[in-house]
Design an enzyme around this catalytic site. Structure first.
Site, PDB file in Angstrom:
ATOM      1  N   ASP A 258       0.841  -1.200   0.000  1.00  0.00           N
ATOM      2  CA  ASP A 258       0.000   0.000   0.000  1.00  0.00           C
ATOM      3  C   ASP A 258       0.877   1.251   0.000  1.00  0.00           C
ATOM      4  O   ASP A 258       2.079   1.191   0.276  1.00  0.00           O
ATOM      5  CB  ASP A 258      -0.880  -0.060   1.266  1.00  0.00           C
ATOM      6  CG  ASP A 258      -2.159   0.748   1.154  1.00  0.00           C
ATOM      7  OD1 ASP A 258      -2.290   1.540   0.206  1.00  0.00           O
ATOM      8  OD2 ASP A 258      -3.020   0.581   2.041  1.00  0.00           O
TER       9      ASP A 258
ATOM     10  N   ASP B  18     -10.781   2.033  -3.084  1.00  0.00           N
ATOM     11  CA  ASP B  18     -11.350   1.710  -1.773  1.00  0.00           C
ATOM     12  C   ASP B  18     -12.862   1.669  -1.839  1.00  0.00           C
ATOM     13  O   ASP B  18     -13.516   1.252  -0.888  1.00  0.00           O
ATOM     14  CB  ASP B  18     -10.906   2.750  -0.737  1.00  0.00           C
ATOM     15  CG  ASP B  18      -9.523   2.428  -0.204  1.00  0.00           C
ATOM     16  OD1 ASP B  18      -9.056   1.298  -0.427  1.00  0.00           O
ATOM     17  OD2 ASP B  18      -8.918   3.308   0.423  1.00  0.00           O
TER      18      ASP B  18
HETATM   19  C1  DGJ Z   1      -5.779   1.973   1.897  1.00  0.00           C
HETATM   20  C2  DGJ Z   1      -6.161   0.746   1.124  1.00  0.00           C
HETATM   21  O1  DGJ Z   1      -6.679   1.102  -0.114  1.00  0.00           O
HETATM   22  C3  DGJ Z   1      -7.161  -0.061   1.935  1.00  0.00           C
HETATM   23  O2  DGJ Z   1      -7.591  -1.161   1.192  1.00  0.00           O
HETATM   24  C4  DGJ Z   1      -6.533  -0.453   3.232  1.00  0.00           C
HETATM   25  O3  DGJ Z   1      -5.483  -1.337   2.981  1.00  0.00           O
HETATM   26  C5  DGJ Z   1      -6.053   0.768   3.989  1.00  0.00           C
HETATM   27  N1  DGJ Z   1      -5.220   1.602   3.165  1.00  0.00           N
HETATM   28  C6  DGJ Z   1      -5.303   0.373   5.224  1.00  0.00           C
HETATM   29  O4  DGJ Z   1      -4.722   1.432   5.845  1.00  0.00           O
END
Ligand code: DGJ
Length: 721
Positions: free
Chosen positions: A470, A540
């Site tokens: 990430d 997300d």
């Molecule tokens: C952003 C990601 O897109 C999410 O899926 C998740 O992993 C969060 N970060 C966790 O902090």
């Protein structure tokens, strides 16, 4: 096919199956000019007389010339590709033809991701130009593919001057075209709504897309296609560029005073200054160029085939990915071993194949304000340790995966307390504390080695088979203690190179791990990242209806096999919408497919649908992953329904997804005209239990079953009889 050089005319012709790209060298002093890009032309000659460049002619000026690599300072006032500063303060660069070589295959680009090819399916032209006055060389690298209609371009800049030359702008490619009333198709968005398609007319003045965030970003995408008016999925001319790079970029186009269009692409010159010493080489990233005279659909399928066959690597490239369940939306930071095992147990009984533990398993990370950089398992949460958790998950017959955010350091972390200079920040100035984290200064070898080693140590300690990498904030407050003052302009690019190096190390040490990239959802979804990971988390926002927009924009360029897509709980956590569980499953099927919810808490009715969805994935994933994608209708355009299909390469099987987004009273249900089938084949449509000829399906249409109500998705599986 391939690349030819017509010595008499001094013309180079690059051919793919359906396209030609032609450039030439003018008479003395030898400027390299662009002649043609478009539908394939026969023969090896220039279709037009060589454009003359005569600086001594009082009626001639650079501003009207078509140049393969326009430069600043010489009197070409349009978009240009390179700006330099010599030690004596001059900034004019006029490179002229020096030499060339043509060979089979395709070179790697030092430190950068790039498409690759074999000797039998690609040819490369390297054309060297030099400005003898300042001692700077540019090698333009062109590769023409045989199995896809793609030309790639990049450049290497070499200092032969004996002195320092500063590069303040180095783009990778330029394309001059006659104006055909072009419209620009680009992708834009924000967090939770990435890559929505935008189309607008190209006018005079400089336009385009760019990022100055240090990452390619949610907002503008490193892609642009110039299309002739009326271009749709099947008709019209398309000239597209997509940059294989994951940092600051720009793709710009400009309708000029002479009614031609110039399009350029490469690293953004924003805060860029590269000190090139004598003998050093700077390599600019690759631009993928696609020309299609079969509309946007033709462009899309070329990008998909290129990326599936010539960019993505690793054991999962042509393989079904395990159906995962990720605990992020299920628990956020509130989990421990027992909770994770309860999710895994229930999930395994339903056929889900991998548990992914997201953010929160390490250090003191009980919320998003701390601990990034402390990559040590928190045994208060992961009771019994990582190995215990993983082996319990494995005993359930499931694989195990975990989340990292390697490029970050929280000010509230042991690593930052020990090494406050390991974050990118300006001494004496308060940096932006976006999400309470700083960007780690991975441009410094000791920092990236430390981070890589602490992550690798965790991965070596247990049977981890998947990693989600990430990256949750853009770069700001740029300064590195690792470089002197006159090289601070190198940070952005060095950051990207360092991140690529770390990902390269990870996949070479752990070649069996399935890597999924992510950046606050899909904030760094670009071909550069696909070189390292076969899939990227799209957004997300997993709301099924928002995903129609996101998937449409993403699939315009990227294969469905790369699109991270999960079934999540409702009301949706990002926008509050409730859609049927069935619809969420059918829309996630267009991507990698997985779950991100607390499977122990959802209703029994929803839980009972999971085994059927698992079966659906196993039945159709080979087709979805490897087939040709056709966009049939777009809810974005018609405010009613969405429809796309995937056709196997041999055309014997197809899967149509029809989503009735909004129910429309008093309308008969549409018969949707399909594409890409074999008109001579009779297909059995399983869901209608009918045999229909391919020509009927494409010219009359598939009679879809409209259901009463909103947000209803149906699949139609077509099999050759
Ligand atoms: C952003 C990601 O897109 C999410 O899926 C998740 O992993 C969060 N970060 C966790 O902090």
């Amino acid at each position: 096919m391939g690349i030819t050089y017509n010595e008499k005319e001094k013309v180079f012709k690059l051919d793919t199956a359906k396209t030609s790209y032609i450039l030439g060298v003018t008479d003395e002093p030898g400027h390299v000019v662009h002649i043609y890009y478009g539908k394939k032309l026969r023969g090896g000659s220039s279709p037009t007389p060589m454009p003359g460049i005569d600086k001594k002619n009082k009626h001639w000026f650079f501003d009207g010339a078509w140049l393969e690599y326009p430069t600043a300072g010489v009197g070409d006032f349009r978009e240009h590709c390179i700006e330099v500063k010599t030690e004596d303060g001059c900034n004019t660069f006029e490179p002229l033809y020096l030499s060339h070589k043509i060979y089979k295959g395709k070179p790697e680009l030092e430190g950068l991701p790039a498409t690759f090819a074999e000797e039998n399916n690609c040819m490369t032209l390297e054309l060297v130009m030099k400005d003898k006055l300042i001692g700077l060389e540019v090698t333009m690298i062109y590769s023409a593919f045989e199995d896809v209609d793609v030309i790639t371009r990049s450049v290497r800049v070499r200092n032969t001057s004996g002195k320092v030359i500063r590069l303040t702008k180095v783009l990778s490619a330029c394309l001059d075209l006659n104006n055909e009333d072009f419209e620009a198709v680009t992708l834009h968005g924000s967090w939770g709504r990435e890559r929505h398609i935008q189309r607008r007319k190209v006018g005079h003045g400089r336009q385009g897309v760019s990022s100055e965030r240090g990452v390619s970003g949610h907002q503008d995408h490193p892609f642009a296609a110039l299309v002739t008016p009326g271009t749709n999925q099947t008709l019209g001319e398309v000239f597209a560029m997509n940059l294989v790079y994951s940092g600051n970029y720009e793709i710009r186009y400009e309708l000029t005073q002479h009614d031609s269009i110039r399009m350029v692409a490469g690293i953004s010159p924003y805060n860029f200054e590269w000190k090139l010493r004598h003998g050093e080489i700077f390599t600019a990233p690759e631009v993928v160029m696609v020309y299609s005279c079969e509309g946007l659909g033709g462009m899309t399928r070329n990008f998909h085939d290129l990326y599936r066959n010539h960019l993505i690597r690793g054991k999962y490239r042509n393989k079904k990915r395990p159906i995962l369940i990720n605990n992020w939306e299920a628990t956020y930071f509130d989990f421990d071993t027992d909770k994770l095992l309860s999710i895994a147990k229930q999930a395994s009984e339903l056929g889900i194949e991998m548990l992914v533990v997201d953010d929160g398993w390490f250090g003191n990370r009980f919320d998003d304000n701390r601990a990034l950089g402390d990559w040590v398992v928190n045994e208060d949460k992961i009771k019994g340790g990582l190995n215990y958790l993983v082996s319990e998950v494995n005993k359930l017959g499931m694989k195990f995966g975990m989340w990292f955010e390697p490029e970050m350091i929280c000010p509230e972390s042991d690593i930052y307390r020990a090494h406050p200079d390991w974050a990118i920040e300006i001494p004496g100035r308060d940096p932006v504390r976006c999400r309470n984290q700083y960007v780690a200064d991975i441009t410094r070898k000791e920092v990236r080695d430390y981070i890589y080693d602490s992550i690798a140590k965790v991965l070596r300690s247990a049977n981890v088979e998947y990693v989600k990498w990430d990256m949750n904030r853009p770069l700001s407050d740029l300064y590195t203690a690792g470089l002197p003052a006159d090289r601070q302009g190198e940070i952005y690019h060095r950051f990207v190179l360092a991140m690529y190096e770390m990902q390269g190390r990870l996949i070479s040490e752990f070649p069996d791990i399935l890597l999924e990239n992510c950046s606050s959802g899909g904030g760094r979804y670009d071909p550069g990242m696909l070189y390292f990971s076969p899939q990227i988390w799209c957004s997300d926002n997993a709301d099924a209806i928002e995903r129609l927009y996101i998937h449409e924009g993403t699939a315009l360029i990227y294969p469905l096999s790369t699109m991270g897509a999960h079934v999540t709980d409702c009301p949706n956590h990002s926008n509050g919408r409730t859609t049927p569980f069935d619809t969420r499953g059918k829309i996630a099927l267009a991507g990698t497919f997985g779950y991100e919810l607390d499977v122990t808490k959802i209703s029994e009715e929803e839980r009972d649908q999971i085994p059927g969805q698992v079966k659906m994935y196993h039945r159709y994933n080979d087709l979805v992953r490897e087939g040709d994608y056709y966009r049939i209708a777009s809810f974005r355009e018609n405010n009613w329904y969405d429809c796309y299909m995937v056709v196997s390469k041999d055309k014997k099987e197809a899967l149509v997804t029809y989503v009735q987004v909004l129910s429309v009273a008093a309308h008969g249900m549409p018969a949707v005209k399909l594409q890409g089938l074999d008109e001579s084949i009779t297909y059995h449509v399983d869901e209608l239990d009918r045999d229909i000829n391919g020509d009927v399906l494409m010219n009359v249409g598939l009679p879809v079953n409209g259901e009463f109500g909103d947000f209803k998705a149906s699949l139609y599986h077509l099999v050759s009889q």
